[in-house]
Design a protein around this motif. Structure first.
Motif, PDB file in Angstrom:
ATOM      1  N   ARG A 383       0.828  -1.210   0.000  1.00 35.81           N
ATOM      2  CA  ARG A 383       0.000   0.000   0.000  1.00 35.81           C
ATOM      3  C   ARG A 383       0.863   1.260   0.000  1.00 35.81           C
ATOM      4  O   ARG A 383       0.539   2.240  -0.676  1.00 35.81           O
ATOM      5  CB  ARG A 383      -0.937  -0.022   1.212  1.00 35.81           C
ATOM      6  N   HIS A 384       1.950   1.215   0.762  1.00 33.57           N
ATOM      7  CA  HIS A 384       2.830   2.379   0.849  1.00 33.57           C
ATOM      8  C   HIS A 384       3.467   2.698  -0.507  1.00 33.57           C
ATOM      9  O   HIS A 384       3.674   3.874  -0.839  1.00 33.57           O
ATOM     10  CB  HIS A 384       3.919   2.112   1.889  1.00 33.57           C
ATOM     11  N   MET A 385       3.758   1.653  -1.292  1.00 29.14           N
ATOM     12  CA  MET A 385       4.392   1.846  -2.594  1.00 29.14           C
ATOM     13  C   MET A 385       3.370   2.034  -3.708  1.00 29.14           C
ATOM     14  O   MET A 385       3.741   2.172  -4.878  1.00 29.14           O
ATOM     15  CB  MET A 385       5.301   0.653  -2.922  1.00 29.14           C
ATOM     16  N   GLY A 386       2.083   2.017  -3.371  1.00 32.85           N
ATOM     17  CA  GLY A 386       1.043   2.315  -4.341  1.00 32.85           C
ATOM     18  C   GLY A 386       0.672   1.175  -5.251  1.00 32.85           C
ATOM     19  O   GLY A 386       0.166   1.402  -6.361  1.00 32.85           O
ATOM     20  N   VAL A 387       0.876  -0.060  -4.815  1.00 30.46           N
ATOM     21  CA  VAL A 387       0.495  -1.232  -5.600  1.00 30.46           C
ATOM     22  C   VAL A 387      -0.217  -2.219  -4.679  1.00 30.46           C
ATOM     23  O   VAL A 387      -0.064  -2.169  -3.455  1.00 30.46           O
ATOM     24  CB  VAL A 387       1.717  -1.915  -6.253  1.00 30.46           C
ATOM     25  N   SER A 388      -0.992  -3.120  -5.284  1.00 34.62           N
ATOM     26  CA  SER A 388      -1.631  -4.175  -4.493  1.00 34.62           C
ATOM     27  C   SER A 388      -0.813  -5.451  -4.494  1.00 34.62           C
ATOM     28  O   SER A 388      -0.940  -6.283  -3.593  1.00 34.62           O
ATOM     29  CB  SER A 388      -3.035  -4.463  -5.034  1.00 34.62           C
ATOM     30  N   ALA A 389       0.033  -5.603  -5.514  1.00 33.09           N
ATOM     31  CA  ALA A 389       0.863  -6.805  -5.647  1.00 33.09           C
ATOM     32  C   ALA A 389       1.970  -6.505  -6.653  1.00 33.09           C
ATOM     33  O   ALA A 389       1.896  -5.549  -7.421  1.00 33.09           O
ATOM     34  CB  ALA A 389       0.026  -7.999  -6.115  1.00 33.09           C
ATOM     35  N   THR A 390       2.990  -7.326  -6.634  1.00 25.30           N
ATOM     36  CA  THR A 390       4.058  -7.241  -7.634  1.00 25.30           C
ATOM     37  C   THR A 390       4.446  -8.646  -8.064  1.00 25.30           C
ATOM     38  O   THR A 390       4.116  -9.636  -7.411  1.00 25.30           O
ATOM     39  CB  THR A 390       5.323  -6.545  -7.084  1.00 25.30           C
ATOM     40  N   ALA A 391       5.151  -8.723  -9.167  1.00 24.31           N
ATOM     41  CA  ALA A 391       5.896  -9.934  -9.510  1.00 24.31           C
ATOM     42  C   ALA A 391       7.307  -9.760  -8.965  1.00 24.31           C
ATOM     43  O   ALA A 391       7.793  -8.634  -8.804  1.00 24.31           O
ATOM     44  CB  ALA A 391       5.908 -10.150 -11.016  1.00 24.31           C
ATOM     45  N   ARG A 392       7.964 -10.867  -8.659  1.00 27.80           N
ATOM     46  CA  ARG A 392       9.285 -10.778  -8.036  1.00 27.80           C
ATOM     47  C   ARG A 392      10.198 -11.870  -8.569  1.00 27.80           C
ATOM     48  O   ARG A 392       9.862 -13.043  -8.546  1.00 27.80           O
ATOM     49  CB  ARG A 392       9.163 -10.915  -6.517  1.00 27.80           C
ATOM     50  N   ALA A 393      11.353 -11.457  -9.066  1.00 29.05           N
ATOM     51  CA  ALA A 393      12.417 -12.378  -9.454  1.00 29.05           C
ATOM     52  C   ALA A 393      13.559 -12.224  -8.452  1.00 29.05           C
ATOM     53  O   ALA A 393      13.970 -11.100  -8.147  1.00 29.05           O
ATOM     54  CB  ALA A 393      12.911 -12.085 -10.866  1.00 29.05           C
ATOM     55  N   SER A 394      14.057 -13.318  -7.933  1.00 25.89           N
ATOM     56  CA  SER A 394      15.119 -13.260  -6.934  1.00 25.89           C
ATOM     57  C   SER A 394      16.182 -14.304  -7.262  1.00 25.89           C
ATOM     58  O   SER A 394      15.870 -15.434  -7.639  1.00 25.89           O
ATOM     59  CB  SER A 394      14.545 -13.481  -5.529  1.00 25.89           C
ATOM     60  N   PHE A 395      17.441 -13.906  -7.105  1.00 25.17           N
ATOM     61  CA  PHE A 395      18.557 -14.693  -7.613  1.00 25.17           C
ATOM     62  C   PHE A 395      19.331 -15.373  -6.494  1.00 25.17           C
ATOM     63  O   PHE A 395      19.318 -14.936  -5.337  1.00 25.17           O
ATOM     64  CB  PHE A 395      19.482 -13.785  -8.426  1.00 25.17           C
ATOM     65  N   ALA A 396      20.034 -16.440  -6.875  1.00 28.24           N
ATOM     66  CA  ALA A 396      20.827 -17.224  -5.930  1.00 28.24           C
ATOM     67  C   ALA A 396      22.145 -17.608  -6.574  1.00 28.24           C
ATOM     68  O   ALA A 396      22.404 -17.327  -7.757  1.00 28.24           O
ATOM     69  CB  ALA A 396      20.062 -18.477  -5.498  1.00 28.24           C
ATOM     70  N   ILE A 397      22.970 -18.285  -5.819  1.00 25.54           N
ATOM     71  CA  ILE A 397      24.314 -18.624  -6.263  1.00 25.54           C
ATOM     72  C   ILE A 397      24.309 -19.444  -7.540  1.00 25.54           C
ATOM     73  O   ILE A 397      25.212 -19.318  -8.374  1.00 25.54           O
ATOM     74  CB  ILE A 397      25.069 -19.378  -5.131  1.00 25.54           C
ATOM     75  N   TYR A 398      23.287 -20.284  -7.749  1.00 28.75           N
ATOM     76  CA  TYR A 398      23.285 -21.201  -8.885  1.00 28.75           C
ATOM     77  C   TYR A 398      22.681 -20.612 -10.153  1.00 28.75           C
ATOM     78  O   TYR A 398      22.652 -21.269 -11.185  1.00 28.75           O
ATOM     79  CB  TYR A 398      22.560 -22.503  -8.532  1.00 28.75           C
ATOM     80  N   ASN A 399      22.153 -19.393 -10.093  1.00 34.70           N
ATOM     81  CA  ASN A 399      21.595 -18.792 -11.302  1.00 34.70           C
ATOM     82  C   ASN A 399      22.702 -18.279 -12.217  1.00 34.70           C
ATOM     83  O   ASN A 399      23.828 -18.053 -11.791  1.00 34.70           O
ATOM     84  CB  ASN A 399      20.637 -17.660 -10.941  1.00 34.70           C
ATOM     85  N   THR A 400      22.357 -18.104 -13.495  1.00 34.81           N
ATOM     86  CA  THR A 400      23.346 -17.743 -14.514  1.00 34.81           C
ATOM     87  C   THR A 400      22.901 -16.504 -15.297  1.00 34.81           C
ATOM     88  O   THR A 400      21.721 -16.131 -15.286  1.00 34.81           O
ATOM     89  CB  THR A 400      23.546 -18.905 -15.508  1.00 34.81           C
ATOM     90  N   ILE A 401      23.859 -15.922 -15.992  1.00 37.09           N
ATOM     91  CA  ILE A 401      23.555 -14.796 -16.878  1.00 37.09           C
ATOM     92  C   ILE A 401      22.567 -15.223 -17.950  1.00 37.09           C
ATOM     93  O   ILE A 401      21.648 -14.470 -18.313  1.00 37.09           O
ATOM     94  CB  ILE A 401      24.848 -14.255 -17.526  1.00 37.09           C
ATOM     95  N   GLU A 402      22.730 -16.436 -18.467  1.00 42.18           N
ATOM     96  CA  GLU A 402      21.804 -16.943 -19.482  1.00 42.18           C
ATOM     97  C   GLU A 402      20.385 -17.017 -18.937  1.00 42.18           C
ATOM     98  O   GLU A 402      19.415 -16.744 -19.660  1.00 42.18           O
ATOM     99  CB  GLU A 402      22.267 -18.324 -19.969  1.00 42.18           C
ATOM    100  N   GLU A 403      20.244 -17.358 -17.660  1.00 43.89           N
ATOM    101  CA  GLU A 403      18.911 -17.409 -17.060  1.00 43.89           C
ATOM    102  C   GLU A 403      18.331 -16.009 -16.883  1.00 43.89           C
ATOM    103  O   GLU A 403      17.125 -15.809 -17.058  1.00 43.89           O
ATOM    104  CB  GLU A 403      18.975 -18.139 -15.723  1.00 43.89           C
ATOM    105  N   ALA A 404      19.180 -15.053 -16.522  1.00 43.99           N
ATOM    106  CA  ALA A 404      18.703 -13.675 -16.428  1.00 43.99           C
ATOM    107  C   ALA A 404      18.192 -13.204 -17.785  1.00 43.99           C
ATOM    108  O   ALA A 404      17.148 -12.532 -17.876  1.00 43.99           O
ATOM    109  CB  ALA A 404      19.821 -12.762 -15.923  1.00 43.99           C
ATOM    110  N   ASP A 405      18.908 -13.550 -18.850  1.00 43.52           N
ATOM    111  CA  ASP A 405      18.473 -13.177 -20.198  1.00 43.52           C
ATOM    112  C   ASP A 405      17.181 -13.893 -20.582  1.00 43.52           C
ATOM    113  O   ASP A 405      16.283 -13.300 -21.202  1.00 43.52           O
ATOM    114  CB  ASP A 405      19.559 -13.510 -21.213  1.00 43.52           C
ATOM    115  N   ALA A 406      17.065 -15.167 -20.210  1.00 38.28           N
ATOM    116  CA  ALA A 406      15.852 -15.927 -20.514  1.00 38.28           C
ATOM    117  C   ALA A 406      14.651 -15.316 -19.807  1.00 38.28           C
ATOM    118  O   ALA A 406      13.541 -15.260 -20.371  1.00 38.28           O
ATOM    119  CB  ALA A 406      16.026 -17.392 -20.102  1.00 38.28           C
ATOM    120  N   PHE A 407      14.853 -14.854 -18.587  1.00 32.43           N
ATOM    121  CA  PHE A 407      13.787 -14.184 -17.844  1.00 32.43           C
ATOM    122  C   PHE A 407      13.328 -12.927 -18.570  1.00 32.43           C
ATOM    123  O   PHE A 407      12.122 -12.700 -18.746  1.00 32.43           O
ATOM    124  CB  PHE A 407      14.281 -13.857 -16.437  1.00 32.43           C
ATOM    125  N   VAL A 408      14.259 -12.104 -19.012  1.00 34.55           N
ATOM    126  CA  VAL A 408      13.902 -10.866 -19.714  1.00 34.55           C
ATOM    127  C   VAL A 408      13.181 -11.175 -21.023  1.00 34.55           C
ATOM    128  O   VAL A 408      12.161 -10.548 -21.355  1.00 34.55           O
ATOM    129  CB  VAL A 408      15.158 -10.014 -19.970  1.00 34.55           C
TER     130      VAL A 408
END
Length: 419
Positions: A383-408
């Motif tokens: 509510r403070h940020m003016g939205v009711s919900a968001t989508a969220r992507a969160s990264f970890a040690i095993y993620n890759t640049i290729e996966e970041a590109d696939a997400f985009v």
């Protein structure tokens, strides 16, 4: 005891990171989802588990499981030894002064509820507790329940448009009625890493104890209790590449001696008479009943696994993944980032004009990409940020640049489909 998979108790960091080798240690990353390679970007909710942790937990049940602390036979002694060694793994991981400061819980939520119950018994009507608008419900609801029950005032420190804590306001809020500051060390929505040292300066100047919710920070940044000086710190195993059902409450110095127990039952007592009780010494005073034995041992294994890797290198890798994704997302019309704090952790919350976050998540899943959508147990922040919900992507040690590109790339397709 020989069944538990083991490396050295301290773990020797290896650098640079070998991401393909790390990925090979996670069996679930070999899966396909809807005919696509799994791209797991829901790590802020729960991380996947390496084979070392899986086998550590399985090894308990295969070879030496028994209840801890209560038996004299071989299996009980082996289980107790492994359980208490895991407590020392936690002590080392957060650089606590003593293992007696480490209480095993069933997660951060239980740890905060434990503290609200026990610390709260010493509070009275008119006392104040300060939290922030970026808190997870687990660091809101227990204090709200306590405040309603005892007539306390729950005060809220604000965050700015970038998702950064308002430190001058926080300093102004502290007064003679303030009994606790309870604030997230790293936001599960914004990725904001709060300046713990600055918060401690504010609190110490007024003699106010501090709780940091380290559910996100413990996995992403080094934490040092002796350097930080906070009174309480909580974190959970399942975000730290460990099992679910296990967490930690750290309490500095003699706090656990001073606080009353949370639950009553076996293990947390020294003597029981018809007319009186004598409690066990901490930390067992706060660990009533049979604990999550295999899960605690699995948490110790997860800590030792993470200690194999240079934490600075892990942070740099995760930040590079986030930066790559953010750069790609900036070129997608209608996408807005929620939380743009400097030096934030590898969490991206975002909204897309004209599209519901749930629809975004479902379309991304068609491409094998797992993200979270909703209010992320942070409705006051939404509510403070003016939205009711968001989508969220969160990264970890095993993620890759290729996966970041696939997400985009998948996000671009989702936008084309939805808008």
């Amino acid at each position: 005891m020989t069944a538990q998979p083991e490396n050295s108790r301290t773990g020797t960091p290896t650098a640079p990171l070998n991401i393909p080798a790390i990925r090979d240690e996670f069996p679930i990353l070999q899966r396909e989802i809807n005919g696509k390679p799994l791209v797991y970007l829901d790590n802020a909710a729960s991380a996947q588990k390496p084979e070392f942790v899986i086998e550590s937990v399985a090894g308990v049940y295969r070879s030496y499981y028994a209840n801890v602390h209560r038996g004299l036979h071989t299996l009980a002694n082996e289980s107790t030894e492994a359980f208490e060694l895991a407590r020392d793994d936690v002590r080392r991981f957060i650089n606590a002064a003593r293992t007696e400061e480490i209480v095993f819980t069933r997660g951060s939520t239980e740890a905060i509820n434990l503290l609200a119950h026990s610390f709260g018994q010493g509070l009275k009507a008119g006392d104040e507790i300060i939290i922030s608008r970026m808190e997870h419900h687990s660091n809101i609801v227990p204090w709200r329940i306590l405040a309603d029950a005892k007539g306390l005032t729950l005060r809220w420190a604000d965050v700015n448009a970038a998702g950064e804590l308002d430190y001058p306001q926080l300093a102004d809020m502290v007064n003679g009625d303030t009994k606790l500051i309870a604030i997230s060390h790293m936001s599960n929505v914004l990725g904001t890493i709060n300046h713990a040292e600055r918060i401690m300066e504010i609190a110490r100047s007024a003699g106010v104890p501090v709780l940091f919710d380290g559910s996100q920070s413990a996995v992403h940044i080094p934490v040092d209790m002796q350097a930080l000086g906070c009174d309480f710190f909580v974190f959970t195993g399942h975000k730290l590449y460990g099992p679910s059902g296990i967490g930690v409450l750290y309490a500095r110095g003699d706090w656990l001696d001073r606080l009353p127990p949370f639950m009553g039952g076996g293990e947390m007592i020294a003597d029981v008479y018809e007319d009186r009780l004598t409690f066990a010494d901490p930390p067992h005073k706060f660990e009533a009943g049979t604990p999550p034995i295999a899960d605690a041992i699995g948490l110790g294994a997860a800590i030792r696994w993470l200690e194999r890797h240079d934490r600075a290198a892990v942070m740099e890798h995760e930040r590079a993944l986030m930066d790559r994704a953010v750069t790609g997302m900036a070129a997608i019309e209608g996408v807005r980032m929620i939380g743009t704090a400097q030096d934030k952790g590898a969490i991206i919350s975002f909204a897309m004009e004209g599209a519901h976050p749930h629809d975004i998540a479902q379309i991304l899943d068609k491409y094998g990409i797992a993200v979270r959508a909703g209010h992320h147990c942070a409705q006051p922040l939404m509510r403070h940020m003016g939205v009711s919900a968001t989508a969220r992507a969160s990264f970890a040690i095993y993620n890759t640049i290729e996966e970041a590109d696939a997400f985009v790339d998948a996000l671009k397709k989702a936008r084309d489909f939805l808008i």
